[in-house]
Scaffold this motif. Structure first.
Motif, PDB file in Angstrom:
ATOM      1  N   LEU A 104       0.865  -1.181   0.000  1.00  0.00           N
ATOM      2  CA  LEU A 104       0.000   0.000   0.000  1.00  0.00           C
ATOM      3  C   LEU A 104       0.895   1.223   0.000  1.00  0.00           C
ATOM      4  O   LEU A 104       1.704   1.412   0.919  1.00  0.00           O
ATOM      5  CB  LEU A 104      -0.901  -0.012   1.235  1.00  0.00           C
ATOM      6  N   PHE A 105       0.800   2.049  -1.040  1.00  0.00           N
ATOM      7  CA  PHE A 105       1.720   3.174  -1.169  1.00  0.00           C
ATOM      8  C   PHE A 105       1.104   4.245  -2.064  1.00  0.00           C
ATOM      9  O   PHE A 105       0.022   4.067  -2.641  1.00  0.00           O
ATOM     10  CB  PHE A 105       3.062   2.701  -1.740  1.00  0.00           C
ATOM     11  N   CYS A 106       1.800   5.355  -2.174  1.00  0.00           N
ATOM     12  CA  CYS A 106       1.344   6.487  -2.992  1.00  0.00           C
ATOM     13  C   CYS A 106       2.246   6.639  -4.206  1.00  0.00           C
ATOM     14  O   CYS A 106       3.464   6.465  -4.126  1.00  0.00           O
ATOM     15  CB  CYS A 106       1.381   7.763  -2.149  1.00  0.00           C
ATOM     16  N   LEU A 107       1.623   6.944  -5.338  1.00  0.00           N
ATOM     17  CA  LEU A 107       2.340   7.314  -6.555  1.00  0.00           C
ATOM     18  C   LEU A 107       1.854   8.688  -7.009  1.00  0.00           C
ATOM     19  O   LEU A 107       0.703   9.052  -6.771  1.00  0.00           O
ATOM     20  CB  LEU A 107       2.089   6.300  -7.670  1.00  0.00           C
ATOM     21  N   SER A 108       2.713   9.433  -7.683  1.00  0.00           N
ATOM     22  CA  SER A 108       2.314  10.759  -8.158  1.00  0.00           C
ATOM     23  C   SER A 108       2.880  11.041  -9.546  1.00  0.00           C
ATOM     24  O   SER A 108       3.886  10.449  -9.955  1.00  0.00           O
ATOM     25  CB  SER A 108       2.776  11.845  -7.174  1.00  0.00           C
ATOM     26  N   TRP A 109       2.206  11.934 -10.254  1.00  0.00           N
ATOM     27  CA  TRP A 109       2.598  12.366 -11.594  1.00  0.00           C
ATOM     28  C   TRP A 109       2.265  13.851 -11.754  1.00  0.00           C
ATOM     29  O   TRP A 109       1.269  14.329 -11.196  1.00  0.00           O
ATOM     30  CB  TRP A 109       1.809  11.625 -12.684  1.00  0.00           C
TER      31      TRP A 109
END
Length: 376
Positions: A104-109
């Motif tokens: 469970l983690f965060c990704l960003s763009w």
């Protein structure tokens, strides 16, 4: 003008007049367009042609060129079509999970440059292993600056962290554990607005239930249309029960009845995990109630429901939703990730001033509805 006495016209005269009309009638028949033939499965009639609904407003020539934002190694398991000609694509870094591993983690763009900023359709592409993800957009943190793409600042993927001061844009919310692709297409003339000064992030939950290592690949497409095509601007709404308990080897319904502020519901998507046995949604009005969604037991299919025409809500109407869980395990089911459960209802609606978010702190306690539209 000479007026004829119809009684004086002989049978021969009548026949000759009919013969004179034949060429004219034939021309009329040829000029009348025939009804459109049925479109192939998965396509719709739009402006005289059969199209995939997600390509409804796609231009003939590409207008967005540098519109793919990708991090990590190139994808090897997903076979993607060309990116939207009007819109953009984001691609997550592939991730390898060990047998039984959960992440469970965060990704960003960052947003790429795009010509149009109204999204009328979105699509998820995924291999097995994506449990779920919620793609949102929020302002760049004034103190921390842009996210360290594809990493995230703390709280970047939390849609509720700064409510009501910051209302996030929700670009896509996927059904639980779909494999392949899942598409959301709004009815013609409807879409939500992008604020491209914001940045994209997603709370992504991966789960490999298999006995073998798995490489998980995920990508998203967003299809945009000219502002002139938009008749209704959509906004997201959400309803959630923050805590509940289903004892081992029991079946129990968890639910809430939450006030709304009126408006029109365009789509619904329930969110539960593998112990879900049913998910029902009703509109509760002064004169009675009406079932608007009836979901069965958990499966790996998409659960998004789009309404055309939309479901109209009165200012005093409520929404009641219930998740029935069949706990076949030896542990308590509570709200959470992993081998726990969730009872969440998400969707899109209009107009903006009717937007809301509703929460019950615990199953059986009153539902609190927050009129987000008043803060816009």
């Amino acid at each position: 003008m000479q007026i004829h006495d119809l009684r004086s016209i002989s049978w021969r005269d009548t026949r000759s007049r009919h013969l004179l009309w034949i060429p004219f009638l034939s021309a009329c028949v040829e000029a009348t367009p025939s009804p459109p033939a049925a479109c192939p499965a998965g396509e719709e009639h739009f402006r005289g042609r059969c199209v995939s609904p997600a390509a409804r407003y796609e231009p003939e020539e590409r207008i967005d060129h540098d519109n793919v934002v990708a991090f990590g190694e190139p994808l090897t398991r997903l076979s993607l079509p060309e990116p939207p000609r009007s819109g953009f694509r984001i691609i997550a870094p592939p991730r390898t999970l060990a047998p039984g591993e959960e992440a469970l983690f965060c990704l960003s763009w960052p947003f790429p440059a795009v010509e149009h900023t109204t999204v009328y359709a979105a699509r998820l592409y995924t291999t097995a292993g994506l449990h779920h993800s919620n793609v949102i957009a929020k302002p760049v943190d004034p103190d921390l600056g842009p996210n360290p793409y594809p990493g995230c600042h703390p709280g970047a993927d939390d849609p509720f962290k700064d409510l009501p001061e910051i209302i996030p844009d929700v670009l896509f919310a996927s059904s639980t554990q779909v494999v392949g692709d899942e598409t959301l297409v709004f009815p013609p003339g409807m879409g939500f607005a992008l604020d491209t000064s914001r940045e994209i992030s997603t709370n992504i939950h991966l789960l490999n239930p298999s006995p073998e290592p798995a490489v998980v690949e995920v990508a998203y497409d967003f299809f945009t249309m000219p502002l002139a095509e938009r008749a209704e601007e959509l906004v997201p709404f959400v309803m959630n029960i923050n805590d509940f308990l289903v004892p081992p080897r029991t079946t129990r319904s968890v639910g809430a009845t939450c006030s709304t502020f009126g408006g029109n519901i365009v789509s619904l998507m329930p969110h539960t995990h593998r112990y879900a046995d049913a998910f029902d949604v009703d509109v509760v009005r002064e004169g009675g109630e009406a079932r608007i969604y009836a979901g069965g037991a958990f499966d790996l299919e998409g659960d998004i429901q789009v309404y055309d025409p939309p479901i109209a809500l009165g200012d005093s109407d409520s929404i009641r939703y219930a998740c029935r869980f069949r706990n076949t395990s030896d542990h308590d089911l509570t709200f959470g990730f992993g081998d726990d459960e969730m009872c969440t209802l998400f969707g899109y609606m209009y107009p903006l001033e009717k937007q809301f978010a509703a929460f019950s702190a615990r199953d059986g306690e009153p539902c609190l509805s927050l009129g987000l539209g008043a803060f816009r």
